[in-house]
Design an enzyme around this catalytic site. Structure first.
Site: not given
Ligand code: NAD
Ligand code: UDP
Length: 339
Positions: A126, A150, A154
């Site tokens: 991120s 958080y 990362k």
């Molecule tokens: P999201 O919460 O929609 O998706 C994450 C998925 O991972 C969910 O379906 C959740 O159920 C699953 N999950 C969480 N912990 C788990 C575990 N221990 N075992 C199995 N499944 C697990 O989030 P997103 O927005 O799709 O983000 C995906 C990734 O991208 C994350 O790692 C997040 O930190 C990163 N990210 C997101 C953003 C954002 O703004 N959306 C920005 C930068 C980075």
């Protein structure tokens, strides 16, 4: 034969869209997700969009026995690791939970991959690892100064994977630093549906437009930006999804580790988003300008030139399309996958 790609967190917002891009590019995704922040009904929507039934394994990335079995039973070529927790405020309230899920989760996954001889990993990092930048656009070489558990989680994973790559240079690793992912697949069948009150701007605006919330609180109108509101680099989730496929193609060329920003390189203010959304939806977005939100950076956007030159990837969809696609999803699914 189509390569199997393990997509952890594939039922979530970015992971589900990436499954669509993977199928379009000829890969076969296999989803592992504990459904902690997602809805199993996404799978049927994915089948409608892709015309394929995507294999789903319900489970946790911290479950080593499950991972060992999964790698034994599937000839996985590469892993895209989205599974993680992402709410900055929650990470401040419960840091151990965040370090366990995000850092320990990746540690267990990487160890299981090593044992199985799977050495290609695309990791969801991120732009939050940069903290408050000295200037924008932010290049990957900018110092990393995360400001929340958080963000630290990362950065710690990035470091762990960089160390792994030094020790075992035959790994192929991409650390993808996303800016602000928004939008939805253009079918309107999949999108983002946060549980409870949204923290992020776009889902909040969507919920005002559809009548679930009265007014948007704009967090600060006195920033040193053109209109006084915060500026971010919003990137369409399908562009991000295609960025992952580009990272996979790049990893196939040679072993190595790349750290790459995924953003558009352009900033948009809160009021830019409000205006674009009003145009997209035909709905007025009522808002009040309130105090700044604690911990917010006034403005930042990414330098995507390394992604252009290394991954041959460039964001193609602009702010208007992000709003149109978010609105199509929101208006036909006001309550998410439960409609
Ligand atoms: P999201 O919460 O929609 O998706 C994450 C998925 O991972 C969910 O379906 C959740 O159920 C699953 N999950 C969480 N912990 C788990 C575990 N221990 N075992 C199995 N499944 C697990 O989030 P997103 O927005 O799709 O983000 C995906 C990734 O991208 C994350 O790692 C997040 O930190 C990163 N990210 C997101 C953003 C954002 O703004 N959306 C920005 C930068 C980075
Ligand atoms: N924002 C806002 N009202 C909201 C949510 C967000 O004004 O209800 C602003 C926030 O202050 C920031 C921008 O919108 O300037 C993007 O916020 P978001 O939480 O989506 O992303 P992040 O701050 O994590 O980059």
């Amino acid at each position: 034969m189509s390569e199997l790609i393990l997509v952890t967190g594939g039922a979530g917002f970015i992971g589900s869209h990436t499954c669509v891009a993977l199928v379009a590019a000829g890969y076969t995704p296999v989803i592992l997700d504990n459904l902690g922040n997602s809805d199993v009904r996404v799978l049927r929507r994915l089948a409608t969009i892709t015309g394929k039934t995507i294999e789903f394994i319900e489970g946790d990335v911290r479950d080593r026995a499950l991972l060992d079995r999964l790698f034994r039973e599937h000839a996985i070529a590469a892993v895209m690791h989205f599974a993680g927790l992402k709410a900055v405020g929650d990470s401040v309230a419960d840091p151990l939970h965040y370090y366990d899920n995000n850092v320990n989760g990746t540690l267990v996954l990487a160890a299981a991959m090593r044992a199985a001889g799977v050495k290609t990993l695309i990791f969801s990092s991120s732009a939050t690892v940069y903290g408050e930048p000295e200037s924008s656009p932010i290049p990957e070489s900018a110092p990393c100064r995360p400001e929340s558990p958080y963000g630290h989680s990362k950065r710690m994973v990035e470091q762990m994977l960089a160390d792994l790559h030094v020790a075992q240079p035959d790994w192929r690793i991409a650390l993808l630093r996303y800016f602000n992912p928004v939008g939805a697949h253009q079918s309107g069948l999949i999108g983002e549906h946060p549980q409870g009150k949204p923290n992020n701007l776009m889902p909040y605006v969507c919920q005002v437009a559809v009548g679930l919330r009265d007014r948007l609180a704009v967090h600060g109108g006195d920033y040193p930006t053109p209109d006084g509101t915060g500026v971010r680099d919003y990137v369409h989730v399908m562009d991000l999804a295609e960025g992952h496929v580009a990272a996979l193609s790049h990893a196939a060329l040679a072993p190595g580790l790349v750290t790459v920003n995924l953003g558009t390189g352009q900033g948009a203010s809160v009021l830019d988003v409000v205006k674009a959304f009003e145009l997209a939806s035909g709905q007025p977005i009522a808002y009040d300008i309130g105090p700044r939100r604690a911990g917010d950076v006034p403005a930042y956007w990414g330098d995507p030139s390394l992604a252009h030159s290394t991954l041959r990837w460039k964001a193609r969809r602009g702010l208007q399309q992000m709003c149109e696609d978010s609105w199509r999803w929101q208006k036909s699914n006001p309550k998410g996958y439960g409609n």
